[in-house]
Design an enzyme around this catalytic site. Sequence first.
Site, short mmCIF file in Angstrom:
data_model
loop_
_atom_site.label_atom_id
_atom_site.label_comp_id
_atom_site.label_asym_id
_atom_site.label_seq_id
_atom_site.Cartn_x
_atom_site.Cartn_y
_atom_site.Cartn_z
N TYR A 1 9.60 16.03 -12.68
CA TYR A 1 10.52 16.67 -14.28
C TYR A 1 8.34 17.30 -14.58
O TYR A 1 7.79 16.31 -13.76
CB TYR A 1 10.74 15.77 -14.89
CG TYR A 1 9.87 14.68 -15.53
CD1 TYR A 1 9.67 13.49 -14.15
CD2 TYR A 1 9.58 13.81 -16.82
CE1 TYR A 1 9.15 12.66 -14.85
CE2 TYR A 1 8.95 12.93 -17.08
CZ TYR A 1 8.73 12.44 -15.96
OH TYR A 1 7.79 11.11 -16.48
N LYS B 1 5.13 13.38 -10.19
CA LYS B 1 5.96 13.68 -10.83
C LYS B 1 7.75 13.68 -10.85
O LYS B 1 8.31 14.29 -11.35
CB LYS B 1 5.18 14.71 -12.86
CG LYS B 1 5.55 13.42 -14.24
CD LYS B 1 5.45 14.53 -15.20
CE LYS B 1 5.66 14.17 -16.33
NZ LYS B 1 5.59 12.75 -16.79
N GLU C 1 -2.19 2.28 -14.63
CA GLU C 1 -1.94 3.04 -15.83
C GLU C 1 -0.91 2.73 -17.07
O GLU C 1 -0.69 1.02 -16.80
CB GLU C 1 -1.34 4.48 -14.89
CG GLU C 1 -0.07 4.47 -14.41
CD GLU C 1 0.22 6.20 -13.85
OE1 GLU C 1 -0.26 7.24 -14.44
OE2 GLU C 1 0.61 5.62 -13.15
N LEU D 1 -0.56 8.34 -11.99
CA LEU D 1 -0.12 10.10 -12.55
C LEU D 1 -0.94 10.82 -12.99
O LEU D 1 -2.32 9.66 -14.06
CB LEU D 1 0.65 10.38 -12.83
CG LEU D 1 1.76 11.90 -13.49
CD1 LEU D 1 2.08 12.59 -12.29
CD2 LEU D 1 2.61 12.32 -14.64
N1 PMP Z 1 0.81 8.32 -16.12
C1 PMP Z 1 2.67 8.03 -16.44
C2 PMP Z 1 3.20 7.60 -15.80
C3 PMP Z 1 3.11 9.38 -17.81
O1 PMP Z 1 4.56 8.69 -17.19
C4 PMP Z 1 2.46 9.81 -17.95
C5 PMP Z 1 3.28 10.87 -19.13
N2 PMP Z 1 3.95 11.87 -18.66
C6 PMP Z 1 1.77 9.76 -17.91
C7 PMP Z 1 0.64 8.37 -17.68
C8 PMP Z 1 0.58 11.04 -18.40
O2 PMP Z 1 0.67 12.12 -18.56
P1 PMP Z 1 0.01 13.54 -19.54
O3 PMP Z 1 -1.07 13.14 -20.15
O4 PMP Z 1 0.42 14.47 -17.97
O5 PMP Z 1 1.50 13.83 -19.94
#
Ligand code: PMP
Length: 279
Positions: free
Chosen positions: A31, A146, A178, A202
């Site tokens: 997603y 993701k 994270e 991620l």
């Molecule tokens: N880490 C995780 C586990 C997340 O779910 C998200 C949100 N998508 C992020 C980091 C931040 O990623 P992004 O800046 O691409 O939204």
Amino acid sequence: MLVYLNGEYLPAAEARVSVDDRGFLFADGLYEVVRIYAGQPYELEEHLQRLLAGANALQIEYHDVRALEPICRRLIEENGVSGNGIVYIQVTRGAALRKHHFPPKGTQATVYVAAKPHTGYPSHLWEDGATAITMPDNRWARCDIKSISLLPNIMANEAAMAAETFEAVLVRDGVVTEGSHSNVWGVRDGRLITYPASNYILAGITRATVFRLAGELGIPASEGLILAHELYDLDEVFLSGTTVEIMPIVAVDGRMIVDGEPGPITRRLLKTFRNSLPR
Ligand code: PMP
């Protein structure tokens, strides 16, 4: 609310996915959440490239991510999202007889896209800062994908909610990786630190934006390790992510970070980020 499902535009209430869908049976899918600012999808290309990388990593037969751009734009238009909003994109390995191994070649991926207005979290979280707890990071070792398989993130985020905090900061082998739905940053002696882009996090699109903004502002920033026990002694802590943007964290596990106020570097980054958005 109009949505897109497998080549069709239809009202959300009429959209149907098969009970044999591998997304439903196995969480076998990917997603993306894309922010809409002033009616425009923000950093859409970066999100589509991450989706493509995920599809390649999981060998999901879905490559034409470019085709998603006009779909996103049409949904934004038709649903009248002229201000702030969210695009949600989900791609699964499709519907097939339930077997763990991949379905027959040519099985169509399921593609779902929705766009709707989004007002975001309450503004006091950015003004006064948010709080967090630490939780064990018990996810698999491909957090760079993701995946819609989010149970560990859900359990950790629920624990954060139950503790009346905003985010769960995940800790693997004594190191902060994270958040349950965000990247985590620390500030030490004027320098930004965040966990290295690897299979254990991620690599957020917003994380890349923070590195860019820090460069523009002349704030030193690097990948590095924040030990869980050092977290409370950092000068500043903040989150980055599509929905959290750049959000100050002012207390972790009930312990204040410095004086419990958003730090100056976090405030500067947030201000610069907000000023850079389309209006
Ligand atoms: N880490 C995780 C586990 C997340 O779910 C998200 C949100 N998508 C992020 C980091 C931040 O990623 P992004 O800046 O691409 O939204």
